[in-house]
Enzyme design. Structure first.
Site, PDB file in Angstrom:
ATOM      1  N   ARG A 188       5.339   8.587  -6.514  1.00 43.09           N
ATOM      2  CA  ARG A 188       4.043   9.338  -5.561  1.00 43.09           C
ATOM      3  C   ARG A 188       3.881  10.717  -6.467  1.00 43.09           C
ATOM      4  NH1 ARG A 188       4.251   6.648   0.924  1.00 43.09           N
ATOM      5  NH2 ARG A 188       3.610   4.425   0.360  1.00 43.09           N
ATOM      6  N   LYS A 227       9.053 -11.025   7.444  1.00 42.22           N
ATOM      7  CA  LYS A 227       8.882 -11.884   9.223  1.00 42.22           C
ATOM      8  C   LYS A 227       7.207 -12.679   9.097  1.00 42.22           C
ATOM      9  CE  LYS A 227      10.087  -9.618  12.696  1.00 42.22           C
ATOM     10  NZ  LYS A 227      10.363  -7.806  13.608  1.00 42.22           N
ATOM     11  N   GLY A 246       5.490  -0.048  -1.035  1.00 40.66           N
ATOM     12  CA  GLY A 246       6.449  -0.548  -0.145  1.00 40.66           C
ATOM     13  C   GLY A 246       7.549  -1.070  -1.131  1.00 40.66           C
ATOM     14  N   GLY A 261       1.101  -1.113   3.725  1.00 47.58           N
ATOM     15  CA  GLY A 261       0.475  -1.571   3.895  1.00 47.58           C
ATOM     16  C   GLY A 261      -1.233  -1.142   4.068  1.00 47.58           C
TER      17      GLY A 261
END
Length: 393
Positions: free
Chosen positions: A39, A199, A352, A373
């Protein structure tokens, strides 16, 4: 989502001015040492451009999830040295934005300063106008280069853009919006999305938003088990979201032949008994076992489909890739993306876990997003507060 970018600013608007730059320096630390500087490296083009144009660069970022109070564990002071190494010049540290104005004015042209973790002050996550005013005093114009934080309406990402103008995108933000936007707006076809993760609840909106746009959606990860249950299969002790089974049924009806489920799985009694792993077809998962990865047949099927694609968007691992041997499916998809790219496909990896899974392969892929996200919300079609607040192109 078309926004003004750095190159839209005339040289006179940059030279000698204080550029207040929101970066995403939420990097992993181990014993106070940065364990992955990707990053930081991703922010270099924006910082270098500003410095070469004579700006005084003042960087804002958060780190971790401190409880709105100073905590040495989350201090950005820990990244000063690796940042100095990458920039090849000293970086001044500003421990408190409320007392940092003088330090920003002392910076020479091309100088760089880093402000302490914005989340040390409660006004940050509250998107407090007063705290945003405190931050605004540190700069003359605003650059948001933190795509990974653009889905948060915080003082340093949203309120600040209304107070300090020009308010433009940095090069990393511009790149993220361009690649993700082009994939949704005008993809080369066939367009295939690969979605994984634990999920289905976290990906329902993404699947629904992508179905009208893509030619196929390849499903992996534990969330495939909820789809299996929707088909009437037994999945043993696998992770399932019982309250999402009806939603999965609805997606299968809506998606029809576009939704491609795994042919089989790598199963084991538990993660602790990984050595006992074996393969099973999707409709024959043992009662007391659980699914931890996609099987070899699925890897081959997915690879064949991906090699025929012109645009690929991947978000989410295919299994518990942190625990070998359940990393094989995720690595197989990563290698399939590389091979597809060599054939001319545009290959985009969401942030992620997906970004972590392709570590070392970044140069062989078209784009690896820095925002997990944020990329998901963008793909869902949600407006990103940190982008909406910037000036329109």
């Amino acid at each position: 989502m078309s926004r003004r970018t750095l190159t839209d600013l005339p040289a006179a608007a940059i030279d000698g001015q204080r550029a207040l730059v929101r970066e995403d320096f939420n990097v992993p630390l181990k014993d106070g040492v940065v364990s992955d500087d990707s990053r930081l490296r991703a922010a270099l083009p924006t910082m270098t451009y500003l410095r070469e144009k004579g700006a005084r660069v003042i960087i804002l970022s958060h780190l971790g999830r401190p409880k709105a109070a100073p905590d040495p564990k989350y201090s950005l002071r820990q990244i000063i040295r690796p940042l100095e190494t990458l920039l090849g010049s000293p970086v001044e540290f500003i421990p408190d934005p409320a007392t940092g104005v003088a330090a920003t004015r002392r910076l020479p042209r091309g100088g760089v300063a880093l402000v302490e973790n914005t989340r040390f002050w409660p006004g940050e996550e509250q998107n407090d106008p007063a705290f945003a005013q405190t931050l605004a005093a540190l700069g003359d114009f605003y650059v948001n280069d933190a795509f990974g934080s653009a889905h948060r309406a915080h003082a340093s990402t949203e309120a600040l853009a209304h107070l300090l103008q020009p308010a433009v995108t940095g090069f990393l933000m511009e790149k993220e919006l361009r690649y993700l936007g082009d994939a949704l707006r005008a993809p080369k076809r066939p367009f295939i999305a690969v979605l994984g993760g634990a999920k289905i609840s976290g990906k329902i909106d993404v699947i629904s938003a992508l179905l009208p746009r893509v030619d196929q959606v390849l499903i992996g990860g534990a969330m495939a088990c909820t789809f299996f249950v929707a088909l009437g299969f037994q999945v043993g002790k696998s992770l399932v979201e019982p309250d999402r089974v009806e939603m999965a049924k609805g997606l299968l009806i809506k998606g029809g032949e576009k939704i491609i489920l795994p042919r089989g799985a790598v199963v084991a009694p538990s993660l602790e008994r990984a050595a006992e792993h074996r393969e099973a077809t999707s409709d024959a998962i043992p009662t007391d076992w659980a699914v931890y990865d996609i099987d070899a047949a699925t890897c081959n099927d997915f690879r064949a489909r991906l090699l025929g694609a012109k645009t690929i968007l991947w978000n989410g691992p295919m299994g518990v890739f942190e625990t070998p041997p359940f990393d094989a499916g995720t690595h197989a998809v990563a290698q399939a993306l590389v091979a597809a790219g060599e054939k001319g496909a545009v290959t985009i990896v969401g942030g992620g876990d997906s970004a972590a899974a392709v570590s070392g392969l970044e140069s062989k892929l078209t784009h690896v997003s820095t925002g997990g996200g944020a990329s998901l919300e963008f793909l869902e079609g949600k407006p990103l507060p940190g982008v909406v607040a910037l000036e329109q192109a």
